[in-house]
Scaffold this active site. Structure first.
Site, short mmCIF file in Angstrom:
data_model
loop_
_atom_site.label_atom_id
_atom_site.label_comp_id
_atom_site.label_asym_id
_atom_site.label_seq_id
_atom_site.Cartn_x
_atom_site.Cartn_y
_atom_site.Cartn_z
N GLU A 196 0.88 -1.33 0.39
CA GLU A 196 -0.20 0.29 -0.01
C GLU A 196 0.88 1.20 0.35
O GLU A 196 1.52 0.94 0.59
CB GLU A 196 -0.96 -0.11 0.91
CG GLU A 196 -1.69 1.54 1.14
CD GLU A 196 -2.93 1.27 1.98
OE1 GLU A 196 -3.13 1.02 3.23
OE2 GLU A 196 -3.97 1.80 1.27
N ILE A 197 1.01 2.68 -1.69
CA ILE A 197 1.14 3.65 -0.91
C ILE A 197 0.55 3.99 0.01
O ILE A 197 -0.58 4.09 -0.51
CB ILE A 197 1.00 3.92 -2.52
CG1 ILE A 197 1.78 2.85 -3.48
CG2 ILE A 197 2.25 5.67 -2.38
CD1 ILE A 197 1.41 3.73 -5.06
N GLY A 200 -0.31 6.77 5.95
CA GLY A 200 -0.78 7.72 6.96
C GLY A 200 -0.46 8.66 7.82
O GLY A 200 0.66 7.97 8.11
N SER A 211 -4.21 1.17 8.66
CA SER A 211 -4.85 0.04 6.99
C SER A 211 -3.48 -0.66 6.22
O SER A 211 -4.06 -2.40 6.43
CB SER A 211 -5.05 0.79 5.82
OG SER A 211 -3.94 1.56 5.55
N HIS A 272 -2.06 11.45 -4.12
CA HIS A 272 -3.50 12.12 -4.52
C HIS A 272 -3.01 12.51 -5.02
O HIS A 272 -4.31 13.52 -6.06
CB HIS A 272 -4.72 11.23 -3.59
CG HIS A 272 -5.03 11.55 -2.21
ND1 HIS A 272 -4.83 9.37 -3.43
CD2 HIS A 272 -5.20 10.89 -1.50
CE1 HIS A 272 -5.25 9.23 -2.65
NE2 HIS A 272 -5.28 9.80 -1.25
N GLU A 297 -7.12 4.97 -5.13
CA GLU A 297 -8.60 5.42 -4.38
C GLU A 297 -8.11 7.16 -4.37
O GLU A 297 -7.40 7.44 -4.88
CB GLU A 297 -7.62 5.05 -2.87
CG GLU A 297 -7.67 4.35 -1.86
CD GLU A 297 -7.90 4.14 -0.92
OE1 GLU A 297 -7.88 5.01 -0.56
OE2 GLU A 297 -7.73 2.66 -0.37
#
Ligand SMILES: C[S@@+](CC[C@H](N)C(=O)[O-])C[C@H]1O[C@@H](n2cnc3c(N)ncnc32)[C@H](O)[C@@H]1O
Length: 393
Positions: A196-197, A200, A211, A272, A297
């Site tokens: 996962e990039i 958090g 996550s 993002h 996402e």
């Protein structure tokens, strides 16, 4: 706290748990029972739900391997995660017994509807004497329930896990977990590698990591990698490894893939920024194994100029949604007219399916080589009807 177990020991345990009884028996020939038990205890504490008992209790977990009886004590009290403790650290209320190989299979084997565990529980008699009856009995019962919930690979759904581990993937800004449940179901029992990039918490020294914990619990046989531009190594745990790096640096991503890939699943929940999303996809998609998934996402930033997006999606293809729209042509590339002189890209050859939801996309990796509709099939409707009708008027 016990030192983190050697990853090859964890992998060997996971492999054996998925095999035949003989593979499980061989596990204790290759490793000391005490080392295996440490891995199991670490796993159990990470899977236990939040305790609900107000009165602190210790639950004694006894793992038997042949003649060996390995006792561990778990401290359970509302407001703290379950953790290991010394026997003298509190009130030992209950003993739970497991046979080692059964517990290995229960925690790391493919999920079984019905556990074949040899578990037994013993309530210590003093819990029910007149002095302690009431609060201690209730605490013993609740504490044991918490520990037993951690001793299983029973499958809470992702919405429940998202709430438990405090990741915003469900219930506030995002409503992603039901989609994840559907698309990740087939991978859940497999020893997957997930990257996962975005761990958090940005620069906050303690926030984030939710996550990673959620994926660790969900993929109970998997290895979870988390990439973040900030050092998040304090979230490293058994089966969880964080990596510091920039998702917009293709060399960095290539080095990560070389060391830790190939991955079964890559999830982009990083900056993002549209350029970053595109860079990461092109660098990492080749390192997703055939049959795997690449997930993006928070697609709303495609319309946000502050993230390199464009308020008019028809004007600029250099966004995350521009990438996905191009991938639609990739899936279909074999149908392009030969005269177009199209040379298939890597994505053309390997994107075999896509699922687009509000703000969330799943891209399926495989071999996209079924072949186009053959050249002898007429390309205009009238001729097709005439040929298919055998010349009938
Ligand atoms: C939205 S948070 C991730 C949330 C987490 N996946 C969860 O669901 O709980 C985004 C994270 O991406 C990281 N990030 C920002 N820019 C990055 C970059 N260029 N490369 C890697 N990570 C980045 C931030 O530091 C931040 O911690």
């Amino acid at each position: 706290m016990a030192e983190k177990a050697d990853i090859s020991l964890v992998q060997d345990i996971i492999r054996a748990a998925g095999g035949h009884a003989a593979d499980l028996a061989g596990l204790t020939d290759r490793h000391a029972a005490a080392d295996i038990a440490e891995v199991l205890i670490d796993e159990i504490t990470s899977r236990c739900p939040a305790p609900v008992n107000d009165v602190p209790v210790l639950v004694e977990l006894v793992i038997s391997a042949g003649d060996e009886r390995l006792a561990h004590h778990l401290e359970v009290v509302k407001g703290s995660p379950v953790r290991t403790a010394a026997k003298d650290d509190g009130f030992v209320a209950m003993r739970v017994d497991y046979e080692l190989t059964e517990l290995v299979r229960e925690l790391f084997g493919p999920y079984r509807e019905r556990s074949a565990g040899t578990r037994g529980t013993t309530l210590f008699p003093y819990v029910t004497d007149s002095e302690h009856l009431g609060s201690h009995f209730l605490a013993a019962q609740q504490g044991t329930e918490t520990v037993l919930a951690g001793c299983t690979s029973r499958k809470p759904d992702l919405s429940e896990l998202a709430s438990r581990y405090l990741t915003p993937k469900w219930g506030s800004l995002h409503w992603f977990t039901p989609h994840y449940d559907r698309h990740f179901r087939d991978y859940r029992d497999e020893p997957v590698r997930v990257l996962e990039i975005g761990v958090g918490g940005y620069k906050h020294p303690e926030w984030g990591g939710g996550s990673l914990r959620m994926w660790k619990h969900f993929f109970h046989r998997g290895e979870i990698f988390g990439l973040d531009i900030v050092d998040k190594s304090h979230f490293d745990a058994q089966r969880v490894k964080t990596i510091q790096g920039d998702q917009n640096d293709p060399d960095c991503l290539a080095a990560i893939a070389e060391e830790y890939g190939p991955f079964d699943i890559v999830i982009d929940d990083g900056s993002h920024i549209n350029e970053h999303i595109r860079t990461s996809f092109h660098a990492l998609f080749p390192h997703v194994r055939p049959g795997g998934l690449y997930v993006i996402e928070d697609l709303w930033t495609a319309y946000w100029p502050g993230f390199g997006g464009n308020e008019n999606p028809k004007q600029d293809g250099a966004t995350s949604l521009g990438l996905l729209k191009d991938l639609v042509d990739s899936v279909q590339h074999q149908e392009l007219p030969a005269t177009a002189g199209h040379r298939p890209s890597y994505a053309d050859q390997h994107v075999v399916g896509m699922h687009l939801y509000h703000n969330l996309a799943f891209i399926e990796k495989g071999t996209n080589a079924e072949g186009g509709i053959p050249p002898w099939i007429p390309r205009d409707f009238e001729t097709l009807v005439a040929v298919s009708s055998g010349g009938a008027a």
